[in-house]
Design an enzyme around this catalytic site. Structure first.
Site, mmCIF file in Angstrom:
data_model
loop_
_atom_site.group_PDB
_atom_site.id
_atom_site.type_symbol
_atom_site.label_atom_id
_atom_site.label_comp_id
_atom_site.label_asym_id
_atom_site.label_seq_id
_atom_site.Cartn_x
_atom_site.Cartn_y
_atom_site.Cartn_z
ATOM 1 N N ASP A 1 0.861 -1.189 0.000
ATOM 2 C CA ASP A 1 0.000 0.000 0.000
ATOM 3 C C ASP A 1 0.895 1.235 0.000
ATOM 4 O O ASP A 1 1.690 1.433 0.918
ATOM 5 C CB ASP A 1 -0.882 -0.045 1.261
ATOM 6 C CG ASP A 1 -1.940 1.045 1.261
ATOM 7 O OD1 ASP A 1 -1.959 1.865 0.331
ATOM 8 O OD2 ASP A 1 -2.737 1.077 2.224
ATOM 9 N N ASP B 1 -3.117 2.512 -5.695
ATOM 10 C CA ASP B 1 -2.020 2.493 -4.714
ATOM 11 C C ASP B 1 -1.999 1.257 -3.833
ATOM 12 O O ASP B 1 -1.355 1.253 -2.796
ATOM 13 C CB ASP B 1 -2.062 3.750 -3.851
ATOM 14 C CG ASP B 1 -3.242 3.755 -2.893
ATOM 15 O OD1 ASP B 1 -4.269 3.147 -3.226
ATOM 16 O OD2 ASP B 1 -3.120 4.354 -1.819
ATOM 17 N N GLU B 2 -2.670 0.218 -4.250
ATOM 18 C CA GLU B 2 -2.795 -0.961 -3.381
ATOM 19 C C GLU B 2 -2.849 -2.229 -4.206
ATOM 20 O O GLU B 2 -3.555 -2.272 -5.217
ATOM 21 C CB GLU B 2 -4.146 -0.861 -2.674
ATOM 22 C CG GLU B 2 -4.126 -0.779 -1.186
ATOM 23 C CD GLU B 2 -5.543 -0.806 -0.679
ATOM 24 O OE1 GLU B 2 -6.037 -1.896 -0.384
ATOM 25 O OE2 GLU B 2 -6.157 0.276 -0.606
HETATM 26 MG MG MG Z 1 -2.381 4.002 0.250
#
Ligand code: MG
Length: 407
Positions: free
Chosen positions: A11, A108-109
């Site tokens: 993350d 973002d993950e």
């Molecule tokens: Mg994040």
């Protein structure tokens, strides 16, 4: 350490704000807020905040006006998904060096199932540390990682020590790891469920796990109780799934009343094309062949195909092909169903899709519209007017014209 299954959840930390700080060095170390819709600031919300801004209580989903009052010195920037997508694809490319089993969750993950890589690359915690270091050295971004035997526990772990966190939960220790954490740490346990559980005197995941299941079922119902109780003990069997490239993507619409106006039919067709284009871009794909489906009031169905010289994924090009196929096929009679599809799907050239500087204006607009649709659904703006017609190579015209008979 034995790993029956090893999952890494990676993350990126304060991702949008970090990308902005990366390309504008004068913003590093400063409070940065990304958000707003650009035009209407009053209705804007915070999409991301740098850690410097978070210290003042700014967090994502907060109204922008409130964020500005909390942190008046913050630099507020508009959302630039093209830049974030580019950074994201670079990070995911590093993740895919560890395993092909990568499931992106958002820009973002991602989850990585690295079980099969242990024999080659060593223990999963070593892979996670290496990945975090490469993301820092190659992409100049901070990431946090959680390592566990399931997606659920890996996600809780990655979230625990942000930024630059690294939390490893060995096999067999899942329940003990979760036990002291507050209820809201469990993904999927929302504020409503939290209030309900608080009413039972429960504050931690350990207390939830130990609570008699029969009593929990009476309060929450069979399904919710079973699921929550298992998850509170770290039980999660869901697999890491790699998005599959489909053979075709299509979208069609059956009209409530038959449609006779060309302009209206064009409008509906452009909407179908935009949906198809969005799905292509989301998967990072392009398509070689466009197909039009047209059904008249008497259920006669026609389909026309055309092939592009090079694979396409842009809204304008897709709509252009659909409209040309339609104009060539339509008899002028009332239309009951209209649809547009693409096939011959290939992975889009990464540079073409993601290179912000080199991308044509149309591509950037497509991505902007995609981002708005992701946020606002059907209420998001769509492209207006008819696209300009360009020369296309229609090699496979009218491959099929059949009557299928039902909707
Ligand atoms: Mg994040």
């Amino acid at each position: 350490m034995q790993w029956p299954r090893a999952v890494i959840h990676v993350d990126l930390d304060a991702f949008y704000a970090s990308v902005e700080q990366l390309r504008r060095p004068e913003l590093r170390g400063r409070a940065v807020i990304v958000g707003g819709g650009g035009d209407d600031e009053r209705r804007g919300v915070v999409s991301a905040a740098s850690y410097e801004a978070r210290k003042f209580g700014v967090h994502s989903a907060m109204p922008l006006g409130r964020a500005r009052r909390l942190c008046p010195h913050a630099v507020v920037l508009p959302v630039d998904f093209t830049a974030y997508r580019k950074a994201s694809s670079e990070v995911f490319a590093l993740a895919r060096q560890l395993t092909p089993q990568v499931e992106p969750v958002s820009l973002d993950e991602a989850y990585l199932d690295v079980t099969g890589s242990i024999a080659w690359l060593g223990p999963p915690e070593q892979m996670a540390t290496g990945l975090r270091d490469r993301i820092a050295n190659v992409c100049h971004l901070d990431a946090s990682c959680g390592v566990a035997t399931s997606k659920l526990v890996a996600k809780v772990a990655s979230d625990l020590r942000k930024p630059r966190g690294m939390v490893v939960v060995p096999a067999g220790e899942e329940a003990a790891f979760l036990a002291p954490l507050p209820l809201r740490r469990l993904p999927g346990l929302g504020p409503a469920a939290e209030r309900q559980l608080a009413g039972l005197g429960l504050a931690t995941l350990g207390a939830l796990a130990a609570y008699p299941i029969a009593a929990l079922r009476r309060r929450l119902g069979e399904h919710a109780a079973t699921s929550l109780s298992e998850r509170a003990r770290g039980i999660d069997r869901s697999p890491v799934t790699v998005p599959e490239r489909p053979k075709s993507v299509s979208r069609e619409e059956t009209f409530v009343t038959d449609v006779l106006q060309r302009s209206e039919l064009h409008r509906r067709l452009r909407a179908c094309s935009a949906d198809v284009g969005r799905q292509l871009r989301r998967g990072g794909w392009s398509a070689r062949t466009a197909t039009l489906k047209l059904r008249y009031a008497d259920f006669t169905t026609h389909s026309r195909q055309a092939t592009w010289p090079t694979p396409q994924h842009g809204d304008t090009v897709l709509a252009e092909a659909a409209l040309r196929l339609f104009d060539g096929a339509w008899s002028g009679e009332p239309v009951r169903l209209l649809g547009m599809g693409v096939s011959g799907i290939v992975d889009a050239a990464q540079l073409d899709l993601f290179d912000a500087a080199g991308a044509p204006r149309d591509t950037r607009l497509d991505h902007t519209l995609d981002a708005l649709r992701e946020r606002f659904g059907k209420a998001a703006p769509r492209r207006g007017g008819a696209p300009a017609l360009r020369d296309l190579d229609f090699r496979g015209e009218d491959l099929r014209a059949d009557g299928e008979g039902d909707d």
